[in-house]
Write an enzyme that holds these catalytic residues in place. Structure first.
Site, short mmCIF file in Angstrom:
data_model
loop_
_atom_site.label_atom_id
_atom_site.label_comp_id
_atom_site.label_asym_id
_atom_site.label_seq_id
_atom_site.Cartn_x
_atom_site.Cartn_y
_atom_site.Cartn_z
N GLY A 72 0.75 -1.25 0.00
CA GLY A 72 0.00 0.00 0.00
C GLY A 72 0.78 1.30 0.00
N GLY A 113 4.00 -3.75 -3.54
CA GLY A 113 4.07 -3.91 -4.98
C GLY A 113 4.58 -2.62 -5.60
N ARG A 125 -4.04 2.54 -16.54
CA ARG A 125 -4.30 3.32 -15.32
C ARG A 125 -5.00 4.66 -15.59
NH1 ARG A 125 -1.09 4.97 -12.00
NH2 ARG A 125 -2.28 4.28 -10.22
N CYS A 178 -9.99 2.61 -30.31
CA CYS A 178 -11.27 3.25 -30.63
C CYS A 178 -12.12 3.46 -29.39
CB CYS A 178 -12.03 2.39 -31.63
SG CYS A 178 -10.99 1.93 -33.00
N GLU A 179 -11.67 4.28 -28.49
CA GLU A 179 -12.40 4.62 -27.27
C GLU A 179 -11.99 6.04 -26.90
OE1 GLU A 179 -14.26 2.59 -25.18
OE2 GLU A 179 -13.80 0.63 -26.02
N TYR A 194 1.65 -2.03 -12.25
CA TYR A 194 0.30 -2.08 -12.80
C TYR A 194 0.25 -1.49 -14.21
CZ TYR A 194 -0.44 -2.92 -7.86
OH TYR A 194 -0.36 -3.43 -6.60
N1 LLP Z 1 -1.48 -7.17 -1.10
C1 LLP Z 1 -2.74 -7.28 -1.55
C2 LLP Z 1 -3.63 -8.26 -0.93
C3 LLP Z 1 -3.19 -6.45 -2.59
O1 LLP Z 1 -4.45 -6.57 -3.01
C4 LLP Z 1 -2.31 -5.50 -3.17
C5 LLP Z 1 -2.75 -4.65 -4.26
C6 LLP Z 1 -0.98 -5.45 -2.69
C7 LLP Z 1 -0.62 -6.29 -1.64
C8 LLP Z 1 0.04 -4.52 -3.24
O2 LLP Z 1 -0.30 -3.18 -3.01
P1 LLP Z 1 0.72 -2.01 -3.39
O3 LLP Z 1 1.93 -2.11 -2.47
O4 LLP Z 1 1.10 -2.18 -4.81
O5 LLP Z 1 -0.05 -0.77 -3.15
N2 LLP Z 1 -4.22 -1.47 -10.29
C9 LLP Z 1 -4.18 -0.45 -9.27
C10 LLP Z 1 -3.66 -0.98 -7.96
C11 LLP Z 1 -4.41 -2.17 -7.46
C12 LLP Z 1 -3.86 -2.71 -6.18
C13 LLP Z 1 -4.47 -4.02 -5.87
N3 LLP Z 1 -3.94 -4.66 -4.71
C14 LLP Z 1 -3.38 0.73 -9.78
O6 LLP Z 1 -2.89 0.68 -10.92
O7 LLP Z 1 -3.24 1.74 -9.09
#
Ligand code: LLP
Length: 436
Positions: A248, A296, A333, A363-364, A391
């Protein structure tokens, strides 16, 4: 514009580490994702170093959330640094097993709100470290699958702490109204059930409240709630051996308000460990507790860019469009979250500066990458869409039968192709005509 670490202009040419992005585009074509190995390793080191400095040796595990970027080269690099992995599908586990080296499954945790029985079985056979279970129903499914395989399944419950992560609603996951996790008030009963099921071993507790958090206060609030729950569980005879705070931590994209900046990883981890140490000393009788994270974006987001070339310029009376060869299918994104990504030209333009919408050929009307950017553009110019390492490629699609981009990793003055550009033929290779 402030560029992420390991990206800079030298003699007016945008570089990633020691290489000019123009040379990378000439060699590998566009659109193309390019990652800095140094940035990736540095970001991972910020977690590892803080763990080593602020917590008991050997009692932490940083599990890279593969969904951010699952290329095998990244998995390999991080596995060599001792990373664990947070996966959400059998497919992601297959990637980790194939690239992560011997014993890596023992550092894998399996998150996700809808694991199939087949996925559970595969993960059990691989011997993963823990299932992060999100519902009572999932406890029953996992118990049944483990029984059938003659194994015991290690289990943590993903508790939904009902705290507001204060981020984009689509990437906020820790509120009551979100689909994720076991409701905080139901968690004790779920733990009692888990303990009573014969093929489960209750070992941990976890949460993940959302993504792209700039402030860690909601994470600390969630931590406090989980600690309280561990105390209650201990009183009921349920021992928790690890606490997993999810991912997060946000990154700087460049559109933050003045004075607003993502919390530093080291500061966040220091606060977490201080809290946990104080509690363990006071109430947890110093019992060991492994602490885990699932980052992530903060590992890969600012380690990558998307290189794209301007195909067509369409200046107009109300808007100026620069149509580039990357599109929403390559980087979803902006279309999906109205996300803001910096745009850096490979070299400063010489023409007139205008306000451009950078759009793709799909085409969007939602197919845009950036809006209202003051740039001097000409056709064939090369642009870097910044902060695209997380992502980006993992969310790419083949909409409009667009083959997915190539991926390249830069290490100093060397560039390596880490994923070939897809071909259109690959995209329809599995399709069949009706007989006759
Ligand atoms: N753990 C779980 C259970 C998760 O669902 C996620 C992300 C993470 C860890 C990793 O979170 P991070 O450290 O990356 O914030 N597609 C979206 C982000 C979706 C995140 C989904 N879950 C974007 O492009 O902003």
């Amino acid at each position: 514009m402030k560029l992420p670490a390991h990206f800079d202009y030298r003699e007016d040419r945008l570089h990633i580490e020691q290489l000019a992005v123009e040379d990378i585009a000439t060699r590998f074509g566009t659109p193309c994702y390019v990652y800095s190995k140094a940035a990736l390793l540095e970001n991972f080191a910020s977690y590892q170093d803080a763990c080593a400095r602020f917590y008991a040796h050997g009692q932490t595990l940083v599990c890279y959330a593969l969904k951010a970027n699952s290329n095998l080269a990244l998995i390999d690099l991080l596995a060599r640094q001792g990373a664990g992995f947070d996966i959400v599908s059998a497919g992601e586990l297959k990637r980790v097993v194939s690239a992560g080296g011997p014993g890596v499954a023992g550092r894998v945790i399996f998150s996700g709100v809808g694991k199939s029985r087949a996925e559970m079985q595969y993960a059990l056979e691989q011997g993963i470290r823990c299932f992060n279970v999100e519902s009572v129903s999932e406890l029953h499914h996992l118990n049944e699958v483990a029984g059938r395989c003659g194994r015991r399944a290690p289990v943590s419950l993903r508790v939904n702490p009902d705290v507001d992560a204060k981020t984009h609603p689509y990437i906020s996951t820790g509120l009551k109204e979100n689909k994720f996790g076991v409701a905080f008030d139901d968690a004790r009963a779920a733990y009692q059930l888990a303990r009573s099921l014969p093929h489960l071993d209750v070992i941990g507790i976890d949460c993940h409240i959302g993504s792209q958090l700039l402030d860690d206060a909601p994470l600390i609030e969630a931590l406090d709630k989980l600690i309280g729950l561990i105390d209650q569980l201990a009183a009921e005879g349920i021992e928790i051996h690890h606490l997993d705070l999810g991912g997060g931590i946000g990154i700087r994209y460049g559109d933050e308000a003045p004075g607003e900046a993502p919390v530093r990883v080291a500061d966040y981890l220091q606060r977490v460990f201080a809290r946990i140490d104080a509690w363990r000393a006071a109430r947890h009788a110093g019992k060991p507790l492994t602490v885990m994270f699932e980052p992530g974006r903060s590992l890969v987001g600012n380690a990558g860019i998307l290189l794209t070339r301007v195909e067509v310029l369409k200046p107009g009376s109300s808007k100026n469009f620069a149509v580039v060869d990357a599109a929403m299918n390559d980087l979803m994104r902006p279309a999906m979250y109205e996300a803001w990504h910096g745009v850096a030209p490979a070299r400063p333009g010489t023409g007139e500066v205008r306000s451009w919408d950078i759009v793709g050929p799909v085409c969007e009307s939602g197919d845009w990458l950036a809006r209202g950017r003051e740039l001097a553009l000409a056709e064939d110019d090369l642009l870097a869409i910044l902060s695209a390492g997380a992502y980006g490629m993992t969310m790419a699609s083949n909409y409009n039968t667009r083959p997915r981009a190539a991926e390249v990793m830069v290490d100093g003055d060397q560039a390596y192709l880490i994923r070939e550009r897809e071909t259109a033929e690959q995209l329809f290779a599995g399709e069949r005509l009706l007989p006759g």
